[in-house]
Scaffold this active site. Structure first.
Site, PDB file in Angstrom:
ATOM      1  N   GLU A   1      36.671  39.762  29.381  1.00 54.31           N
ATOM      2  CA  GLU A   1      36.920  40.658  30.523  1.00 54.31           C
ATOM      3  C   GLU A   1      36.257  42.017  30.295  1.00 54.31           C
ATOM      4  O   GLU A   1      35.741  42.642  31.217  1.00 54.31           O
ATOM      5  CB  GLU A   1      38.424  40.843  30.765  1.00 54.31           C
ATOM      6  CG  GLU A   1      39.134  39.595  31.260  1.00 54.31           C
ATOM      7  CD  GLU A   1      38.510  39.014  32.516  1.00 54.31           C
ATOM      8  OE1 GLU A   1      38.288  39.755  33.475  1.00 54.31           O
ATOM      9  OE2 GLU A   1      38.226  37.792  32.518  1.00 54.31           O
TER      10      GLU A   1
ATOM     11  N   TRP B   1      32.799  41.847  31.374  1.00 53.35           N
ATOM     12  CA  TRP B   1      32.578  41.955  32.829  1.00 53.35           C
ATOM     13  C   TRP B   1      32.344  43.404  33.219  1.00 53.35           C
ATOM     14  O   TRP B   1      31.559  43.723  34.112  1.00 53.35           O
ATOM     15  CB  TRP B   1      33.794  41.417  33.606  1.00 53.35           C
ATOM     16  CG  TRP B   1      33.719  39.956  33.880  1.00 53.35           C
ATOM     17  CD1 TRP B   1      34.416  38.969  33.240  1.00 53.35           C
ATOM     18  CD2 TRP B   1      32.900  39.293  34.859  1.00 53.35           C
ATOM     19  NE1 TRP B   1      34.087  37.743  33.765  1.00 53.35           N
ATOM     20  CE2 TRP B   1      33.164  37.911  34.759  1.00 53.35           C
ATOM     21  CE3 TRP B   1      31.975  39.728  35.809  1.00 53.35           C
ATOM     22  CZ2 TRP B   1      32.526  36.964  35.579  1.00 53.35           C
ATOM     23  CZ3 TRP B   1      31.342  38.782  36.623  1.00 53.35           C
ATOM     24  CH2 TRP B   1      31.618  37.426  36.501  1.00 53.35           C
TER      25      TRP B   1
ATOM     26  N   TRP C   1      29.634  41.669  61.067  1.00 58.54           N
ATOM     27  CA  TRP C   1      31.058  41.829  60.737  1.00 58.54           C
ATOM     28  C   TRP C   1      31.849  42.121  62.001  1.00 58.54           C
ATOM     29  O   TRP C   1      31.304  42.630  62.983  1.00 58.54           O
ATOM     30  CB  TRP C   1      31.236  42.972  59.719  1.00 58.54           C
ATOM     31  CG  TRP C   1      30.473  42.771  58.447  1.00 58.54           C
ATOM     32  CD1 TRP C   1      29.326  43.393  58.058  1.00 58.54           C
ATOM     33  CD2 TRP C   1      30.787  41.846  57.398  1.00 58.54           C
ATOM     34  NE1 TRP C   1      28.909  42.932  56.834  1.00 58.54           N
ATOM     35  CE2 TRP C   1      29.784  41.978  56.403  1.00 58.54           C
ATOM     36  CE3 TRP C   1      31.813  40.914  57.186  1.00 58.54           C
ATOM     37  CZ2 TRP C   1      29.788  41.230  55.227  1.00 58.54           C
ATOM     38  CZ3 TRP C   1      31.811  40.167  56.007  1.00 58.54           C
ATOM     39  CH2 TRP C   1      30.814  40.329  55.050  1.00 58.54           C
TER      40      TRP C   1
ATOM     41  N   TRP D   1      32.971  44.294  53.985  1.00 57.68           N
ATOM     42  CA  TRP D   1      33.513  44.556  52.639  1.00 57.68           C
ATOM     43  C   TRP D   1      33.454  46.040  52.274  1.00 57.68           C
ATOM     44  O   TRP D   1      34.248  46.533  51.496  1.00 57.68           O
ATOM     45  CB  TRP D   1      32.771  43.721  51.586  1.00 57.68           C
ATOM     46  CG  TRP D   1      31.289  44.024  51.501  1.00 57.68           C
ATOM     47  CD1 TRP D   1      30.304  43.406  52.202  1.00 57.68           C
ATOM     48  CD2 TRP D   1      30.649  45.027  50.703  1.00 57.68           C
ATOM     49  NE1 TRP D   1      29.080  43.952  51.888  1.00 57.68           N
ATOM     50  CE2 TRP D   1      29.258  44.950  50.967  1.00 57.68           C
ATOM     51  CE3 TRP D   1      31.101  45.967  49.786  1.00 57.68           C
ATOM     52  CZ2 TRP D   1      28.321  45.787  50.360  1.00 57.68           C
ATOM     53  CZ3 TRP D   1      30.179  46.805  49.172  1.00 57.68           C
ATOM     54  CH2 TRP D   1      28.810  46.710  49.461  1.00 57.68           C
TER      55      TRP D   1
HETATM   56  C1  LIG Z   1      37.890  43.624  44.654  1.00 60.39           C
HETATM   57  C2  LIG Z   1      38.011  44.106  43.220  1.00 60.39           C
HETATM   58  C3  LIG Z   1      37.948  45.471  42.955  1.00 60.39           C
HETATM   59  C4  LIG Z   1      38.053  45.946  41.641  1.00 60.39           C
HETATM   60  N1  LIG Z   1      37.977  47.307  41.404  1.00 60.39           N
HETATM   61  C5  LIG Z   1      38.035  47.772  40.149  1.00 60.39           C
HETATM   62  C6  LIG Z   1      37.947  49.165  39.887  1.00 60.39           C
HETATM   63  O1  LIG Z   1      37.765  49.986  40.779  1.00 60.39           O
HETATM   64  N2  LIG Z   1      38.073  49.587  38.596  1.00 60.39           N
HETATM   65  C7  LIG Z   1      38.254  48.710  37.567  1.00 60.39           C
HETATM   66  O2  LIG Z   1      38.378  49.140  36.416  1.00 60.39           O
HETATM   67  N3  LIG Z   1      38.311  47.379  37.782  1.00 60.39           N
HETATM   68  C8  LIG Z   1      38.220  46.890  39.034  1.00 60.39           C
HETATM   69  N4  LIG Z   1      38.309  45.545  39.247  1.00 60.39           N
HETATM   70  C9  LIG Z   1      38.413  44.631  38.092  1.00 60.39           C
HETATM   71  C10 LIG Z   1      39.848  44.303  37.634  1.00 60.39           C
HETATM   72  O3  LIG Z   1      40.628  43.932  38.731  1.00 60.39           O
HETATM   73  C11 LIG Z   1      40.532  45.464  36.914  1.00 60.39           C
HETATM   74  O4  LIG Z   1      39.682  45.951  35.895  1.00 60.39           O
HETATM   75  C12 LIG Z   1      41.830  45.025  36.260  1.00 60.39           C
HETATM   76  O5  LIG Z   1      42.719  44.546  37.236  1.00 60.39           O
HETATM   77  C13 LIG Z   1      42.462  46.196  35.535  1.00 60.39           C
HETATM   78  O6  LIG Z   1      43.711  45.834  35.022  1.00 60.39           O
HETATM   79  P1  LIG Z   1      43.935  45.651  33.457  1.00 60.39           P
HETATM   80  O7  LIG Z   1      43.477  46.863  32.730  1.00 60.39           O
HETATM   81  O8  LIG Z   1      45.347  45.229  33.273  1.00 60.39           O
HETATM   82  O9  LIG Z   1      42.967  44.440  33.150  1.00 60.39           O
HETATM   83  P2  LIG Z   1      42.870  43.468  31.875  1.00 60.39           P
HETATM   84  O10 LIG Z   1      42.983  42.077  32.367  1.00 60.39           O
HETATM   85  O11 LIG Z   1      43.809  43.884  30.823  1.00 60.39           O
HETATM   86  O12 LIG Z   1      41.368  43.648  31.408  1.00 60.39           O
HETATM   87  C14 LIG Z   1      40.995  44.611  30.419  1.00 60.39           C
HETATM   88  C15 LIG Z   1      39.899  45.497  30.925  1.00 60.39           C
HETATM   89  O13 LIG Z   1      38.738  44.710  31.183  1.00 60.39           O
HETATM   90  C16 LIG Z   1      38.044  45.239  32.309  1.00 60.39           C
HETATM   91  N5  LIG Z   1      38.013  44.221  33.364  1.00 60.39           N
HETATM   92  C17 LIG Z   1      38.869  43.191  33.540  1.00 60.39           C
HETATM   93  N6  LIG Z   1      38.490  42.430  34.582  1.00 60.39           N
HETATM   94  C18 LIG Z   1      37.370  42.994  35.085  1.00 60.39           C
HETATM   95  C19 LIG Z   1      36.498  42.672  36.170  1.00 60.39           C
HETATM   96  N7  LIG Z   1      36.685  41.603  36.950  1.00 60.39           N
HETATM   97  N8  LIG Z   1      35.462  43.496  36.404  1.00 60.39           N
HETATM   98  C20 LIG Z   1      35.226  44.569  35.633  1.00 60.39           C
HETATM   99  N9  LIG Z   1      36.015  44.923  34.581  1.00 60.39           N
HETATM  100  C21 LIG Z   1      37.068  44.136  34.316  1.00 60.39           C
HETATM  101  C22 LIG Z   1      38.827  46.445  32.795  1.00 60.39           C
HETATM  102  O14 LIG Z   1      38.255  47.592  32.217  1.00 60.39           O
HETATM  103  C23 LIG Z   1      40.217  46.185  32.233  1.00 60.39           C
HETATM  104  O15 LIG Z   1      40.971  47.359  32.034  1.00 60.39           O
HETATM  105  C24 LIG Z   1      38.215  45.030  40.567  1.00 60.39           C
HETATM  106  C25 LIG Z   1      38.279  43.658  40.845  1.00 60.39           C
HETATM  107  C26 LIG Z   1      38.175  43.199  42.155  1.00 60.39           C
HETATM  108  C27 LIG Z   1      38.256  41.719  42.426  1.00 60.39           C
END
Ligand SMILES: Cc1cc2nc3c(=O)[nH]c(=O)nc-3n(C[C@H](O)[C@H](O)[C@H](O)COP(=O)(O)OP(=O)(O)OC[C@H]3O[C@@H](n4cnc5c(N)ncnc54)[C@H](O)[C@@H]3O)c2cc1C
Length: 460
Positions: free
Chosen positions: A270, A273, A301, A354
């Site tokens: 993650e 990503w 849209w 979007w």
């Molecule tokens: C429509 C949409 C919008 C999003 N907008 C953002 C945003 O503005 N800022 C943001 O930080 N993340 C965003 N994300 C990615 C992800 O949802 C969040 O990083 C995550 O929910 C943060 O929670 P966590 O720290 O508990 O994640 P965890 O599951 O604990 O993951 C650890 C870290 O990995 C990174 N990460 C995890 N998943 C993703 C992902 N899919 N893409 C990029 N990084 C990821 C984040 O830095 C996160 O803190 C988005 C995803 C979607 C589908």
């Protein structure tokens, strides 16, 4: 010589490359100054992330006092830095961690141009990601467009080492300049206007490290499965701290790497990503405005302000979507599974552009990161790189039954459904339960969405 460390979204002492370099360069007769630039172009007042960020700056200002004051300057890049240089003189050197995409990239380019014009030396560092946008490339030197091969290479590369700073050995200076007084005044006024919020007690490093340690101890083991269940703390919830830079991504990586928890590999993926989306943002500088896949730029849209309003306030009649939007509006954070569900709902079920959803998230998320948010929205909209294919459309009810099977998350956020049985909670209208009637028929909307994309797909 005055060594000026410019802090931005890297509000910490440990593993702070710009700060470390300034300390290393400083001779005994030199001075070290801490600086924060208040840029009126940068933050939309009234948004959750504005308040969260500046509360963290206020916390960091207090932290800096352990060493030296954090000075503020105010104005556009040209105004604020030119004023500072004119007043402080040019026996100075700047240190900052630079941005590689979006607004931050343009701002840094302006700053560098100004410093070069004034022949002021500067050093810039990469700090926000584990790998820079140039580290992970295809064998032919071009950037990846698909995550899996990107990750295969990413995971083999050595990561930056983690360094903690012993702040008791650092001395920095307090400077009395007119521009600092002006900046301080503006900052103090700004702080008085910040509104009380859900996350006020969890600002700063202590709370961040506590959250990280608790997650690594209790959450990482089952991360593989628990990370998809919004009713439990199955994810790290570190994104707000990574966003403002209270925690370094390098610290999080090494802390996760040092455990033997089962979920470690998935968690690190993650983190990759995050790097991947920043690389995509760098190579697609117009991704905020334009679909990355050119053929989808002509999508028509729907103009649906009523639908958008219902979605944004959590009144669509689909309890999982509504609960998720209420979580976002109340806390400034939303679970990843729910971000995917609500984004898909807006774009595919309501046919709304979007960009409108991306903008709404940018105003509401405290962890808003342009690269990850645009990446996530373009993924859900099927217009980005490595995105969900347009014909694989999330069914919000099925998603709800699968990831909130007992309805616990829905009950947490929708009080009127608190007594509804689990088997009825995902589609209350079907069981004569008093709740908002769904604003859209998913089956019909799904066909319309496929049609919207298919006709462009057929054009060669
Ligand atoms: C429509 C949409 C919008 C999003 N907008 C953002 C945003 O503005 N800022 C943001 O930080 N993340 C965003 N994300 C990615 C992800 O949802 C969040 O990083 C995550 O929910 C943060 O929670 P966590 O720290 O508990 O994640 P965890 O599951 O604990 O993951 C650890 C870290 O990995 C990174 N990460 C995890 N998943 C993703 C992902 N899919 N893409 C990029 N990084 C990821 C984040 O830095 C996160 O803190 C988005 C995803 C979607 C589908």
């Amino acid at each position: 010589m005055k060594h000026i460390v410019l802090f931005r979204n890297d509000l910490r002492f440990d593993q702070q490359p710009a700060l470390a370099a300034a300390i290393a360069a400083k001779q005994p007769q030199d001075e070290l100054l801490f600086l924060f630039h208040l840029n009126p172009e940068q933050f939309a007042v009234g948004t959750a992330r504005h308040d969260y960020f500046f509360k963290t700056v206020e916390w960091f200002k207090q932290e800096c006092r352990k060493i030296a004051p954090l000075h503020f300057i105010v104005g556009t890049v040209e105004e604020a830095f030119q004023e500072l240089i004119t007043e402080i003189g040019n026996d100075i050197s700047f240190y900052f961690n630079r941005q590689m995409s979006g607004f931050g990239l343009k701002r840094d380019e302006q700053l560098i141009a100004l410093l070069e014009k004034n022949t002021i030396p500067y050093q810039q560092f990469l700090d926000r990601h584990l790998h820079s946008v140039y580290d992970v490339m295809k064998p032919d030197g071009s950037p990846y467009k698909v995550f899996t091969p990107y990750f295969r290479q990413w995971v083999t590369l050595e990561k930056p080492g983690y360094h903690r700073l012993k702040i008791q050995f650092i001395t920095a200076e307090k400077a009395q300049l007119t521009c600092f007084k002006k900046g301080e005044k503006v900052f103090n006024e700004l702080v008085t206007e910040l509104k009380p919020s859900y996350w006020d007690d969890t600002i700063g490093l202590e709370a961040a490290r506590k959250q990280m340690v608790t997650f690594l101890k209790n959450g990482l083991e089952n991360y593989d499965t628990a990370r998809d269940i919004p009713s439990i703390e199955g994810t790290s919830r570190l994104s707000p701290y990574l966003k403002v830079g209270v925690l370094s991504i390098v610290e999080v990586f090494h802390a996760a790497q040092s455990t033997e928890a089962r979920g470690q590999a998935t968690y690190i993926k993650e983190l990759a990503w995050r790097d991947f989306y920043q690389m995509i943002a760098c190579y697609h500088p117009d991704e905020k405005n334009n679909e990355i896949m050119p053929k989808y730029r002509a999508i028509e849209w729907e103009k649906n302000p009523t639908g958008f309003k219902a979605w944004s306030v959590g009144e669509t009649g689909f309890p999982i979507v509504d609960a998720a939007m209420k979580q976002l509006n109340c806390t400034g954070w939303m679970h990843n599974r729910l971000r995917m569900i609500v984004a898909s709902f807006l774009v595919k079920d309501l046919g709304i552009d979007w960009r409108e959803g991306e903008r709404y998230f940018s105003e509401r998320l405290i962890d808003y990161d342009a690269a990850s948010n645009i990446g996530g929205w373009q993924w859900a909209a099927s217009t980005g790189v490595d995105a969900v294919p347009y014909f694989r459309i999330f069914n919000p009810t099925v998603q709800s039954e699968r990831f909130d099977a007992q309805g616990d998350f829905i009950r947490e956020w929708i009080p009127e459904l608190v007594d509804v049985a689990s088997k009825h909670i995902h589609e209350p209208h079907k069981y004569n339960i008093s709740y908002i009637i769904p604003i859209v028929d998913h089956a019909k909307a799904r066909l319309a969405a496929i049609e919207r994309f298919k006709k462009l797909d057929e054009i060669k």
